[in-house]
Design an enzyme around this catalytic site. Structure first.
Site, mmCIF file in Angstrom:
data_model
loop_
_atom_site.group_PDB
_atom_site.id
_atom_site.type_symbol
_atom_site.label_atom_id
_atom_site.label_comp_id
_atom_site.label_asym_id
_atom_site.label_seq_id
_atom_site.Cartn_x
_atom_site.Cartn_y
_atom_site.Cartn_z
ATOM 1 N N ARG A 37 0.819 -1.211 0.000
ATOM 2 C CA ARG A 37 0.000 0.000 0.000
ATOM 3 C C ARG A 37 0.854 1.262 0.000
ATOM 4 O O ARG A 37 0.454 2.289 -0.549
ATOM 5 C CB ARG A 37 -0.944 -0.001 1.217
ATOM 6 C CG ARG A 37 -2.034 1.072 1.152
ATOM 7 C CD ARG A 37 -2.818 1.192 2.446
ATOM 8 N NE ARG A 37 -3.998 2.044 2.286
ATOM 9 C CZ ARG A 37 -4.640 2.635 3.280
ATOM 10 N NH1 ARG A 37 -4.217 2.475 4.533
ATOM 11 N NH2 ARG A 37 -5.697 3.397 3.055
ATOM 12 N N SER A 100 -7.520 7.220 -0.615
ATOM 13 C CA SER A 100 -7.314 5.776 -0.560
ATOM 14 C C SER A 100 -8.213 5.262 0.551
ATOM 15 O O SER A 100 -8.029 5.600 1.722
ATOM 16 C CB SER A 100 -5.849 5.449 -0.262
ATOM 17 O OG SER A 100 -5.659 4.047 -0.181
ATOM 18 N N SER A 101 -9.212 4.456 0.172
ATOM 19 C CA SER A 101 -10.265 4.065 1.109
ATOM 20 C C SER A 101 -9.734 3.204 2.247
ATOM 21 O O SER A 101 -8.656 2.590 2.159
ATOM 22 C CB SER A 101 -11.366 3.303 0.375
ATOM 23 O OG SER A 101 -11.985 4.108 -0.598
ATOM 24 N N GLU A 102 -10.509 3.137 3.304
ATOM 25 C CA GLU A 102 -10.198 2.291 4.449
ATOM 26 C C GLU A 102 -10.031 0.844 3.982
ATOM 27 O O GLU A 102 -10.915 0.281 3.327
ATOM 28 C CB GLU A 102 -11.347 2.418 5.445
ATOM 29 C CG GLU A 102 -11.250 1.617 6.686
ATOM 30 C CD GLU A 102 -12.508 1.762 7.525
ATOM 31 O OE1 GLU A 102 -13.302 0.811 7.561
ATOM 32 O OE2 GLU A 102 -12.699 2.851 8.122
ATOM 33 N N PRO A 103 -8.907 0.184 4.272
ATOM 34 C CA PRO A 103 -8.691 -1.178 3.793
ATOM 35 C C PRO A 103 -9.792 -2.162 4.194
ATOM 36 O O PRO A 103 -10.112 -3.073 3.424
ATOM 37 C CB PRO A 103 -7.348 -1.555 4.419
ATOM 38 C CG PRO A 103 -6.627 -0.252 4.537
ATOM 39 C CD PRO A 103 -7.694 0.750 4.902
#
Length: 386
Positions: A37, A100-103
């Protein structure tokens, strides 16, 4: 940068997602464990207590640890790449326009997509490219197409993907139009929210294929829906999990603070009227979905502290409603009676037996019209046209 430390942090994140119930698939667990990431988040904006944004980049001592947390990180402000330079000299103000969205949410979405080996996938909303990398790791780059409306973001994502050894098709364009050149697809996944599921997505999906998206509603509700495509269109249920994504850029989002300021300058709304609905009514995981779907083009904002908290409903035409939580009473102003609408929606929800969010469903025709239903497609509730 210490690659061993990065791998260790990825492992901790995967374990956290598994322990939290977000990550249940071994195949997707392996993708999260392998895809770095940090290559897609070399810098990002972090909110400050003062309501501004500060830049966190590779030179910050907390950068790597923050990257591998289950947190959404903002990667663009005001659709403007120059905000990075402005923030280099100190915190800046701005509206988040890409992230970048929450995993954990990404894991839920990817698992909900129910991909099979050999499936061709179209992703709407490339962003940093991290989600496209996860898809490429799971399926192979040749089967992944991703579309980003911002050409500069698309170019940056393509470079990050290439650094990591992934080569999906990255296209700059309007995601609401899909990507006809690589159609048909077995799966379409939108990592941005849309007010309507475009008919183009339905047309570009093979019969038996799936579309997984989040509908944007200014009131919230976080409605994620999975649709199965057939010769008539697409139909499916809303997911039990809630998911919030950046709205697609063609959608004009209501500015709650600006509307509240206008409401405070407007009429007084007349004498307060009692209500049984509390200030947390929109937080209900099931009714909150119905309220968001029914009260179109309305948003909410809270004002004050616990002892004198006010819940405001606002629309873009000057109508508003205000709940005084201490008095359990509301006032409303303007041609649209927003609190009456909310109470009417709640009455319907009660009459239907307080259904869970995954009992609601949606059918989308090839022309984009939406039919919302309860339990079965042949039990329609209302129809919306795009």
């Amino acid at each position: 940068m210490n690659q061993d430390r990065a791998a260790e942090l990825r492992g901790h994140l995967v374990q956290e997602l598994a322990d939290g119930g977000f990550l249940r698939s071994p195949a997707w667990g392996e993708a999260f464990r392998r895809v770095p990431r940090h290559e897609f988040l070399r810098r990002f904006f972090r909110p400050t207590d003062a309501g501004t944004w500060e830049v966190i980049d590779e030179g910050h001592p907390d950068w790597l640890g923050l990257v591998y947390t289950n947190v959404t990180w903002v990667t663009q402000l005001d659709d403007d790449v120059s905000r990075w330079e402005a923030a280099s000299s100190g915190p800046v103000t701005g509206r988040a326009s890409s992230s970048s969205s929450e995993p954990g949410l990404m894991a839920q979405m990817l698992q909900g997509l129910q991909v099979r080996d050999g499936d061709a996938v179209l992703e709407i909303g490339t962003g940093t490219g991290y989600n496209a990398a996860l898809l490429s790791h799971r399926l192979g780059s040749a089967l992944v197409t991703t579309v980003e409306v911002d050409p500069e973001l698309a170019a940056q994502a393509a470079k990050a993907l290439e650094r990591c050894g992934y080569t999906p098709t990255v296209a700059a364009g309007d995601g609401t139009e899909g990507h006809r050149a690589r159609a048909p697809y077995d799966r379409i996944i939108a990592t941005c929210s849309v007010p309507f599921t475009p008919g183009s997505w339905v047309v570009q999906t093979r019969p038996g294929g799936m579309i997984l998206t989040s509908l944007h509603r200014d009131l919230g509700g976080w409605p994620m829906v999975r649709l199965v495509v057939d010769e008539h269109g697409a139909s499916g249920r809303f997911l039990p999990d809630r998911g919030a994504f950046m709205p697609i850029r063609s959608r004009s989002v209501l500015n709650d603070r600006r509307l509240l300021a206008a409401a405070l300058r407007g009429g007084d709304g007349g004498a307060p009227r009692p209500t049984t609905l509390g200030a947390d009514i929109l937080d209900h995981p099931d009714f909150g979905l119905l309220a968001a779907l029914k009260l179109e083009n309305a948003c909410w904002i809270g004002k004050g502290m616990a002892s004198n908290y006010e819940l405001w409903l606002l629309d873009g035409e000057g109508s508003w409603a205000c709940l005084d939580s201490a008095a359990s009473a509301f006032r409303q102003h303007g041609p649209r009676r927003l609190w009456d609408e909310l109470e009417s929606a709640h009455d319907l929800w009660q009459r239907w037996g307080q259904p869970r969010r995954d009992r609601f469903g949606l059918s989308v025709s090839h022309d984009g019209s939406h039919i919302f239903w309860l339990d079965r497609p042949d039990n329609p509730l209302w129809v919306e046209e795009p």
